[in-house]
Design a protein around this motif. Structure first.
Motif, mmCIF file in Angstrom:
data_model
loop_
_atom_site.group_PDB
_atom_site.id
_atom_site.type_symbol
_atom_site.label_atom_id
_atom_site.label_comp_id
_atom_site.label_asym_id
_atom_site.label_seq_id
_atom_site.Cartn_x
_atom_site.Cartn_y
_atom_site.Cartn_z
ATOM 1 N N SER A 1 -2.781 12.885 -2.271
ATOM 2 C CA SER A 1 -2.252 13.564 -3.461
ATOM 3 C C SER A 1 -1.838 14.998 -3.188
ATOM 4 N N LEU B 1 -4.856 1.315 -1.064
ATOM 5 C CA LEU B 1 -4.468 2.109 -2.237
ATOM 6 C C LEU B 1 -5.525 3.167 -2.544
ATOM 7 N N THR B 2 -6.794 2.790 -2.394
ATOM 8 C CA THR B 2 -7.874 3.746 -2.646
ATOM 9 C C THR B 2 -7.810 4.910 -1.664
ATOM 10 N N THR C 1 0.891 3.707 -3.213
ATOM 11 C CA THR C 1 0.377 5.056 -3.009
ATOM 12 C C THR C 1 1.419 6.100 -3.381
ATOM 13 N N VAL D 1 0.753 9.013 -6.149
ATOM 14 C CA VAL D 1 0.568 10.437 -5.829
ATOM 15 C C VAL D 1 1.771 11.285 -6.253
ATOM 16 N N GLY E 1 3.758 8.038 2.257
ATOM 17 C CA GLY E 1 3.524 6.620 1.996
ATOM 18 C C GLY E 1 3.914 5.763 3.189
ATOM 19 N N VAL F 1 0.839 -1.201 0.000
ATOM 20 C CA VAL F 1 0.000 0.000 0.000
ATOM 21 C C VAL F 1 0.876 1.254 0.000
ATOM 22 N N GLY G 1 -5.253 5.831 0.187
ATOM 23 C CA GLY G 1 -3.998 6.559 0.059
ATOM 24 C C GLY G 1 -4.001 7.528 -1.103
ATOM 25 N N THR G 2 -4.408 7.048 -2.280
ATOM 26 C CA THR G 2 -4.376 7.939 -3.439
ATOM 27 C C THR G 2 -5.428 9.038 -3.291
ATOM 28 N N LEU H 1 1.402 6.179 5.964
ATOM 29 C CA LEU H 1 0.205 5.391 5.645
ATOM 30 C C LEU H 1 0.470 3.912 5.893
#
Lengths: 159, 221, 245
Positions: free
Chosen positions: B165, B157-158, B83, B87, B96, B79, B160-161, B99
């Motif tokens: 960003s 991933l969802t 990420t 980003v 990252g 992840v 994080g992105t 996270l």
């Protein structure tokens, strides 16, 4: 206080006892009390493997009852273990464990057992033996590791 | 991030998640390796292993011992790297890694939850214990663990992105300082590991010898 | 034996709080049990039932118990003996494996790999070093365990003692301490010194190290949470009007 811990734990000598209680109590000897084990050399060898340098003695319940007072007077710090409630209750018959703290450390799940705590599953016979142990004067409570909280027997089973 | 890369990362998350407990334990689940693999999938293994190395430093003292709950480093690293790659920007690496630390904790609780579900399934009484049932129970356990790790990775991933960003673009610290900030936290783990090896009195001299050699090696290289 | 070896990699596949490795243990034994009880489906079912019961050990050393259990079944040992053997062997296998693998071997190889990485080896060398060295030990232990259990049966305690796994773990202690020192030295003279700020980062990291050394595992959560909070704080401060950004 030469017997620094009385514990019922099916696994006998293992990580929680050697590391968890071992670091806190610094035992110099484990006393394993069990009639079957006292007769079985190959099982003793396996259990002793986990003791990492600390002496281990295996005794029958009768043999242990004869030597309880001697251990209490001996400066060697001992942890006494049984792998079932019944052996501990027999050890305590006639008040031999009166006013001693007896620790319930681990009895794992089996079909037909009921859960008292996540690490403590008992049969109906175990319940009776626990009552017998408490009636003989021992103070029974559950605690898996020294820094966990102690749960008195009265909170685990109805009197 | 392309669809193929996303797919690759999610499958990788599932596989390294399995390696942690259920299958093999070759330790491709360690952050260092999971980071290199995730970086390879997104086309930047050097950044991948840089993040994996920082997370490995944190998780030096976390082992997959049976009963105890610990952060799951494997899916968390995938992840983190995925990420960061998505980003971009100066804050990609520190954000990252942060996270990853949070996601590792969440991952640890999903492992516990799955074990509870396995416990309920194993407790289902009455049926005969034939050879087929053993195989099915194991397949089910492994399949559920894979699905758990896949979902955990996709969710990470969802999140994080989606969240990181703009902070990654606005990140004010230089790369050197960002890395130093993360390593400070990692040094706590290094201290814990020495504590576990017997503490300063037993191992202090060995540690100091190593430290002197390390400083000397950096000066020379 | 080959099939059992391969299946032993899945022994934790259905880990649960009641039987722990029970399901995986029986699954790994299945090929051998099928061969032994080919003529007797009832005996096969009884054998599967006793091997799905509670078992727990270190996964790499579970092979010792698998091999010995197969030997006991082949010798026609009674159910009580098989059960007593498994009960007695899980404690030593668990604690030896935890000490040797999780507390000594894995951290030592991971530390060495991190040192190599921060000394400037590329991603390929660093990760290949970790995987090859770590798994050389891992696979050797698995192969040795299964063979020792199979050849010694219930007398396997002698083999375990002779192998000196506990002593090996003990010997890895100083190695781990040197590697831990190396890593801290490399990071201190490298990335922390490079970040400048008059030694601020080296000082902060040293304080963190002492915290971990003094408090042990209890300090871990504080370190992780502290790092996440520090990163979040940087984000918040930089987004304030007139902030550092």
């Amino acid at each position: 206080m030469p017997i620094v811990l009385f514990r019922v734990d099916e696994r006998l000598i293992h990580g929680q006892v050697v590391i968890g209680w071992g670091h806190a109590l610094r035992p110099e000897r484990y006393l394993v009390v069990d009639d079957d084990l006292a007769e079985s050399a190959w099982e003793q060898e396996l259990y002793a493997l986990a003791a990492t340098g600390v002496d281990v003695e295996f005794l029958t319940v009768g043999g242990a009852r004869d030597r309880l007072d001697g251990w209490r007077a001996d400066p060697t710090r001992s942890i006494l273990l049984t792998r079932d409630v019944r052996s501990m209750a027999r050890l305590g018959e006639g008040g031999a464990l009166a006013d001693e703290q007896v620790n319930l450390g681990g009895l794992h799940h089996e079909p037909g057992k009921s859960e008292l705590l996540p690490y403590l599953f008992v049969t109906r016979e175990d319940r009776e033996e626990l009552r017998r142990l408490a009636d003989s004067g021992a103070e029974v409570s559950a605690r898996d590791l020294p820094d966990a909280s102690r749960v008195p027997l009265a909170d685990l089973i109805e009197a | 991030m392309g669809g193929l890369q996303l797919f690759g990362l999610v499958v990788l998350g599932g596989l390294v998640g399995l390696d942690g407990t259920s299958v093999g334990q070759f330790m491709v689940s360690r952050p260092l390796i999971a980071g290199a693999l995730a970086g390879w999938i997104v086309g930047d293994p050097a950044t991948g292993i840089a993040m994996g190395a920082v997370l490995e430093l944190f998780l030096l003292v976390s082992f997959p011992t049976g009963g105890s709950r610990f952060p799951e480093g494997s899916t968390a690293t995938v992840v983190a790297v995925g990420t960061a790659s998505a980003v971009g920007g100066p804050g990609a690496l520190p954000l990252g890694v942060a996270l990853g630390l949070a996601w590792g904790h969440l991952g640890g609780s999903t492992v516990t939850a799955l074990r509870k579900a396995n416990t309920r399934a194993a407790a289902a009484p009455g049926r005969p214990m034939g050879p087929g049932r053993v195989g099915r129970a194991l397949t089910r356990g492994i399949g559920m663990d894979f699905a758990r790790a896949v979902l955990l990775t996709a969710a990470g991933l969802t999140v994080g992105t989606g969240l990181l960003s703009s902070p990654a673009r606005a990140w004010p610290l230089s790369d050197d300082r960002s890395l130093a900030l993360l390593i400070v936290g990692g040094f706590v783990s290094a201290g814990i590991s020495l504590h576990g090896l017997g503490g300063a009195r037993a191992r202090g001299l060995w540690f100091l010898t190593g430290a002197a050699m390390g400083v000397a090696a950096m000066r020379i290289l | 034996m080959g099939a059992t070896f391969l299946r032993s990699f899945l022994v934790q596949g259905a880990w649960n709080y009641h039987t722990m490795l029970g399901t995986g243990f029986a699954f790994a034994l299945l090929p051998g049990l099928r061969r032994l009880y080919r003529q007797d489906p009832d005996a096969l079912e009884a054998a599967i039932r006793r091997h799905t019961e509670h078992f727990n050990a270190h996964p790499y050393l579970t092979g010792v118990a698998l091999g010995a259990a197969l030997r006991l079944e082949q010798e026609g040992a009674d159910e009580g003996t098989v059960r007593r053997f498994k009960t007695a062997v899980r404690g030593p296998l668990g604690s030896l494996g935890d000490r040797l693998v999780w507390a000594s071997w894995l951290p030592a190889v991971a530390l060495a790999s991190l040192v190599i990485y921060w000394l400037g080896a590329g991603w390929a060398w660093s990760s290949a070093f970790f995987l090859v060295v770590y798994n050389a030990g891992h696979l050797a232990l698995r192969v040795w365990g299964l063979r020792a259990g199979w050849s010694a049966g219930r007398e396997v305690a002698g083999r375990l003692r002779a192998a000196g796994l506990g002593e090996l773990a003990e010997r890895l202690g100083p190695v781990g301490a040197v590697l831990s020192g190396l890593l801290c030295g490399v990071l201190g003279a490298g990335p922390l010194a490079d970040a400048g700020d008059g030694g601020l980062w080296v000082a902060l990291a040293s304080a963190g190290f002492v915290l971990g050394l003094a408090a042990g595992h209890r300090a871990w959560r504080a370190a992780a949470v502290g790092t996440v909070v520090a990163v979040a704080a940087v984000v918040v401060v930089s987004s304030l009007p007139g902030g550092a950004g």
